[in-house]
Scaffold this motif. Structure first.
Motif, PDB file in Angstrom:
ATOM      1  N   LYS A 153       7.596  12.065  -3.181  1.00  0.00           N
ATOM      2  CA  LYS A 153       6.581  10.938  -3.365  1.00  0.00           C
ATOM      3  C   LYS A 153       5.398  11.448  -3.007  1.00  0.00           C
ATOM      4  CE  LYS A 153       9.862   7.297  -2.035  1.00  0.00           C
ATOM      5  NZ  LYS A 153       9.562   6.293  -3.209  1.00  0.00           N
ATOM      6  N   TRP A 154       4.303  10.661  -3.752  1.00  0.00           N
ATOM      7  CA  TRP A 154       3.134  11.049  -3.781  1.00  0.00           C
ATOM      8  C   TRP A 154       2.414  10.813  -2.268  1.00  0.00           C
ATOM      9  CZ3 TRP A 154       0.262  13.824  -6.985  1.00  0.00           C
ATOM     10  CH2 TRP A 154       0.660  14.039  -8.389  1.00  0.00           C
ATOM     11  N   SER A 155       3.038  10.064  -1.530  1.00  0.00           N
ATOM     12  CA  SER A 155       2.445   9.790  -0.163  1.00  0.00           C
ATOM     13  C   SER A 155       2.777  10.941   0.578  1.00  0.00           C
ATOM     14  CB  SER A 155       3.221   8.679   0.385  1.00  0.00           C
ATOM     15  OG  SER A 155       4.625   8.674   0.352  1.00  0.00           O
ATOM     16  N   LYS A 156       3.799  11.794   0.360  1.00  0.00           N
ATOM     17  CA  LYS A 156       4.359  12.836   1.099  1.00  0.00           C
ATOM     18  C   LYS A 156       3.385  14.162   0.616  1.00  0.00           C
ATOM     19  CE  LYS A 156       9.142  11.622   2.247  1.00  0.00           C
ATOM     20  NZ  LYS A 156       8.975  11.651   3.587  1.00  0.00           N
ATOM     21  N   LEU A 157       3.120  14.213  -0.756  1.00  0.00           N
ATOM     22  CA  LEU A 157       2.328  15.183  -1.310  1.00  0.00           C
ATOM     23  C   LEU A 157       0.912  14.880  -0.750  1.00  0.00           C
ATOM     24  CD1 LEU A 157       3.540  15.013  -4.795  1.00  0.00           C
ATOM     25  CD2 LEU A 157       4.223  16.826  -3.265  1.00  0.00           C
ATOM     26  N   TYR A 158       0.401  13.643  -0.509  1.00  0.00           N
ATOM     27  CA  TYR A 158      -0.909  13.537  -0.055  1.00  0.00           C
ATOM     28  C   TYR A 158      -0.862  14.167   1.496  1.00  0.00           C
ATOM     29  CZ  TYR A 158      -5.313  11.349   1.087  1.00  0.00           C
ATOM     30  OH  TYR A 158      -6.778  11.206   1.309  1.00  0.00           O
ATOM     31  N   ALA A 159       0.223  13.688   2.181  1.00  0.00           N
ATOM     32  CA  ALA A 159      -0.085  14.297   3.713  1.00  0.00           C
ATOM     33  C   ALA A 159       0.168  15.819   3.891  1.00  0.00           C
ATOM     34  CB  ALA A 159       1.252  13.656   4.359  1.00  0.00           C
ATOM     35  N   SER A 160       0.827  16.545   2.638  1.00  0.00           N
ATOM     36  CA  SER A 160       1.189  17.685   2.692  1.00  0.00           C
ATOM     37  C   SER A 160      -0.172  18.505   2.517  1.00  0.00           C
ATOM     38  CB  SER A 160       2.241  18.222   1.728  1.00  0.00           C
ATOM     39  OG  SER A 160       2.082  19.499   1.473  1.00  0.00           O
ATOM     40  N   ALA A 161      -0.927  17.847   1.511  1.00  0.00           N
ATOM     41  CA  ALA A 161      -2.241  18.425   1.136  1.00  0.00           C
ATOM     42  C   ALA A 161      -3.316  18.320   1.973  1.00  0.00           C
ATOM     43  CB  ALA A 161      -2.636  17.672  -0.289  1.00  0.00           C
ATOM     44  N   PHE A 162      -3.424  17.165   2.684  1.00  0.00           N
ATOM     45  CA  PHE A 162      -4.339  16.623   3.708  1.00  0.00           C
ATOM     46  C   PHE A 162      -4.234  16.692   5.072  1.00  0.00           C
ATOM     47  CE2 PHE A 162      -5.723  15.187  -0.633  1.00  0.00           C
ATOM     48  CZ  PHE A 162      -6.624  15.797  -0.933  1.00  0.00           C
ATOM     49  N   LEU A 170       0.644  -1.291  -0.047  1.00  0.00           N
ATOM     50  CA  LEU A 170       0.105   0.132   0.020  1.00  0.00           C
ATOM     51  C   LEU A 170       1.117   1.234  -0.014  1.00  0.00           C
ATOM     52  CD1 LEU A 170      -3.103  -1.010   2.498  1.00  0.00           C
ATOM     53  CD2 LEU A 170      -2.770  -1.239   0.120  1.00  0.00           C
ATOM     54  N   MET A 171       2.073   1.141   0.111  1.00  0.00           N
ATOM     55  CA  MET A 171       2.982   2.272   0.032  1.00  0.00           C
ATOM     56  C   MET A 171       3.623   2.470  -1.330  1.00  0.00           C
ATOM     57  SD  MET A 171       2.520   3.795   2.972  1.00  0.00           S
ATOM     58  CE  MET A 171       3.615   5.065   2.698  1.00  0.00           C
ATOM     59  N   ASP A 172       3.289   1.816  -2.149  1.00  0.00           N
ATOM     60  CA  ASP A 172       3.353   1.892  -3.601  1.00  0.00           C
ATOM     61  C   ASP A 172       2.961   3.459  -4.133  1.00  0.00           C
ATOM     62  OD1 ASP A 172       2.670   1.733  -6.668  1.00  0.00           O
ATOM     63  OD2 ASP A 172       4.376   0.160  -6.216  1.00  0.00           O
ATOM     64  N   ASP A 173       3.933   4.098  -4.717  1.00  0.00           N
ATOM     65  CA  ASP A 173       3.532   5.455  -4.982  1.00  0.00           C
ATOM     66  C   ASP A 173       2.524   5.586  -5.929  1.00  0.00           C
ATOM     67  OD1 ASP A 173       4.640   7.846  -3.973  1.00  0.00           O
ATOM     68  OD2 ASP A 173       5.485   8.347  -6.008  1.00  0.00           O
ATOM     69  N   SER A 174       2.368   4.585  -6.903  1.00  0.00           N
ATOM     70  CA  SER A 174       1.136   4.567  -7.821  1.00  0.00           C
ATOM     71  C   SER A 174      -0.258   4.704  -6.898  1.00  0.00           C
ATOM     72  CB  SER A 174       1.186   3.513  -8.889  1.00  0.00           C
ATOM     73  OG  SER A 174       0.643   2.123  -7.980  1.00  0.00           O
ATOM     74  N   ILE A 175      -0.083   4.043  -5.859  1.00  0.00           N
ATOM     75  CA  ILE A 175      -1.537   4.052  -5.103  1.00  0.00           C
ATOM     76  C   ILE A 175      -1.701   5.421  -4.469  1.00  0.00           C
ATOM     77  CG2 ILE A 175      -2.745   3.232  -2.974  1.00  0.00           C
ATOM     78  CD1 ILE A 175      -1.341   0.696  -3.624  1.00  0.00           C
ATOM     79  N   TRP A 176      -0.701   6.095  -4.002  1.00  0.00           N
ATOM     80  CA  TRP A 176      -0.852   7.445  -3.253  1.00  0.00           C
ATOM     81  C   TRP A 176      -0.975   8.382  -4.202  1.00  0.00           C
ATOM     82  CZ3 TRP A 176      -1.753   8.228   1.579  1.00  0.00           C
ATOM     83  CH2 TRP A 176      -1.609   7.259   2.497  1.00  0.00           C
ATOM     84  N   LYS A 177      -0.648   8.406  -5.538  1.00  0.00           N
ATOM     85  CA  LYS A 177      -0.826   9.324  -6.534  1.00  0.00           C
ATOM     86  C   LYS A 177      -2.289   8.998  -7.075  1.00  0.00           C
ATOM     87  CE  LYS A 177       0.410  10.265 -11.527  1.00  0.00           C
ATOM     88  NZ  LYS A 177       1.199   9.934 -12.816  1.00  0.00           N
ATOM     89  N   PHE A 178      -2.724   8.011  -7.197  1.00  0.00           N
ATOM     90  CA  PHE A 178      -4.259   7.978  -7.663  1.00  0.00           C
ATOM     91  C   PHE A 178      -5.120   8.655  -6.489  1.00  0.00           C
ATOM     92  CE2 PHE A 178      -8.303   5.652  -7.003  1.00  0.00           C
ATOM     93  CZ  PHE A 178      -8.626   5.735  -8.531  1.00  0.00           C
ATOM     94  N   ALA A 179      -4.674   8.228  -5.233  1.00  0.00           N
ATOM     95  CA  ALA A 179      -5.578   8.916  -4.211  1.00  0.00           C
ATOM     96  C   ALA A 179      -5.531  10.290  -3.973  1.00  0.00           C
ATOM     97  CB  ALA A 179      -4.930   8.351  -2.715  1.00  0.00           C
ATOM     98  N   CYS A 180      -4.409  10.906  -4.310  1.00  0.00           N
ATOM     99  CA  CYS A 180      -4.054  12.335  -4.200  1.00  0.00           C
ATOM    100  C   CYS A 180      -4.687  13.035  -5.520  1.00  0.00           C
ATOM    101  CB  CYS A 180      -2.570  12.437  -4.668  1.00  0.00           C
ATOM    102  SG  CYS A 180      -2.129  14.181  -3.816  1.00  0.00           S
ATOM    103  N   LEU A 181      -4.690  12.559  -6.441  1.00  0.00           N
ATOM    104  CA  LEU A 181      -5.405  13.265  -7.887  1.00  0.00           C
ATOM    105  C   LEU A 181      -6.828  12.967  -7.593  1.00  0.00           C
ATOM    106  CD1 LEU A 181      -3.195  11.909 -10.718  1.00  0.00           C
ATOM    107  CD2 LEU A 181      -3.128  14.136  -9.538  1.00  0.00           C
ATOM    108  N   ARG A 182      -7.302  11.691  -6.903  1.00  0.00           N
ATOM    109  CA  ARG A 182      -8.735  11.472  -6.800  1.00  0.00           C
ATOM    110  C   ARG A 182      -9.409  12.502  -5.810  1.00  0.00           C
ATOM    111  NH1 ARG A 182      -9.399   6.702  -3.327  1.00  0.00           N
ATOM    112  NH2 ARG A 182      -8.746   8.061  -1.901  1.00  0.00           N
ATOM    113  N   ASP A 183      -8.760  12.826  -4.788  1.00  0.00           N
ATOM    114  CA  ASP A 183      -9.186  13.688  -3.555  1.00  0.00           C
ATOM    115  C   ASP A 183      -9.078  15.124  -3.925  1.00  0.00           C
ATOM    116  OD1 ASP A 183      -9.659  11.256  -2.319  1.00  0.00           O
ATOM    117  OD2 ASP A 183      -8.260  11.371  -0.760  1.00  0.00           O
ATOM    118  N   LEU A 184      -7.972  15.312  -4.774  1.00  0.00           N
ATOM    119  CA  LEU A 184      -8.062  16.791  -5.124  1.00  0.00           C
ATOM    120  C   LEU A 184      -8.848  17.058  -6.098  1.00  0.00           C
ATOM    121  CD1 LEU A 184      -4.006  17.111  -4.836  1.00  0.00           C
ATOM    122  CD2 LEU A 184      -5.582  18.360  -3.369  1.00  0.00           C
ATOM    123  N   GLN A 185      -9.092  16.188  -7.046  1.00  0.00           N
ATOM    124  CA  GLN A 185     -10.143  16.523  -8.291  1.00  0.00           C
ATOM    125  C   GLN A 185      -9.529  16.890  -9.102  1.00  0.00           C
ATOM    126  OE1 GLN A 185     -14.284  17.541  -7.325  1.00  0.00           O
ATOM    127  NE2 GLN A 185     -14.028  16.247  -5.049  1.00  0.00           N
TER     128      GLN A 185
END
Length: 301
Positions: A86-95, A61-76
């Motif tokens: 990494k997208w996991s860090k970008l997700y944490a920064s955004a949310f 689940l820490m694969d970056d493709s999963i966090w990219k999908f979640a980030c783009l989805r939740d940011l719309q």
């Protein structure tokens, strides 16, 4: 005399099939493809909770493709061509609940709300202090001249990619008196990667005033917008200028905001006033010189 029961064989165990704990060939509880698909329906908090259960889930689940999908989805927002973190860090920064005033000027901050995310596909931004679509873009050679002439301006060398927009309410920036009731509304936009850059974290990147403008008459509302020049005439941006669809009635004093794929705007209806003082600030990257944050602040005169 009755017939004798004929027993042809001894009692045997039941030969019917029974449940087996052996794994079923078509499904495995550790099937990476299945859990990658399931992960698309989980928010960031749920992903982290599941990843913490064991090493297998963590590595999956820490694969970056999963966090990219979640980030783009939740940011719309649409896909971003490339990112430095990494997208996991970008997700944490955004949310993670942080905003720009979480790092600096905390004593001035009163309240905030997340507006949403939009994208810059070009390095040129159009900033405005009213939400009336102009017939043409300003052409003066400096930001201040554009503001004095049209109440709007063009900024160049914008860092392209995903941007996040917040509406901030801060205390009067003029004085430090605790008894002062003055407040300022700020349209606060930043690049998605800003909070992860060392230059921002250590304070070496700061906001610079690039222009200001006074409206010395009664104004019905304090409004502002940031648009990607490339999409200035797009149908999505046109929705931003359809004020009746989102600004509220004239006696509605609550701030309103609108975000499209390539633009963001705010509007707060005002009671009787003597005008507005409007400032435009930008933050530039220390290594590339690109604009990575924009603020449009408005305060009653």
């Amino acid at each position: 005399m009755g017939k004798r029961l004929r027993v042809s064989k001894s009692i045997c165990s039941c030969a019917s099939p029974r449940f087996s704990s052996a794994p079923i060939a078509s499904f495995s509880r550790h099937d990476m493809d299945i859990w990658t698909e399931i992960a698309k329906y989980l928010d960031g908090k749920s992903l982290m909770m599941l990843a913490a259960t064991n090493k297998w889930f963590f590595s999956t689940l820490m694969d970056d493709s999963i966090w990219k999908f979640a980030c783009l989805r939740d940011l719309q927002v649409p896909d971003s061509p490339e990112v430095r973190f990494k997208w996991s860090k970008l997700y944490a920064s955004a949310f993670g609940g942080s905003h720009s005033y979480s790092f600096r000027q905390k004593e001035k901050h009163i309240d905030w709300m997340r507006i949403g995310a939009f994208s810059f596909d070009s390095p040129d931004a159009f900033l405005m202090e009213n939400l009336i679509c102009p017939p043409k873009l300003p052409t003066e050679d400096t930001v201040q001249k554009m503001l004095d002439s049209d109440g709007s301006c063009i900024l160049h060398n914008i860092k392209t990619g995903i941007w996040i927009a917040d509406l901030q309410l801060v205390r009067c920036p003029v004085c430090d008196l605790n008894t002062c009731d003055g407040t300022m509304q700020v349209l606060d936009a930043r690049h998605l990667e800003l909070f992860l850059n060392d230059g921002f974290v250590n304070g070496s990147w700061g906001y610079e005033l690039v222009g200001s403008h006074d409206i010395k008459r009664h104004v019905n509302s304090a409004s502002g917008g940031i648009l990607d020049v490339k999409h200035f005439k797009s149908p999505y941006t046109a929705d931003l200028f359809n004020l009746k669809s989102w600004v509220g009635k004239s006696n509605d004093w609550q701030p309103k905001a609108m975000v499209t794929y390539n633009a963001v705007a705010i509007n707060t209806n005002l009671q009787d006033n003597d005008g507005l003082h409007i400032k435009y600030h930008v933050m530039t990257s220390g290594d590339t010189g690109e604009v990575v944050a924009i603020r449009i602040s408005q305060q009653l005169l």
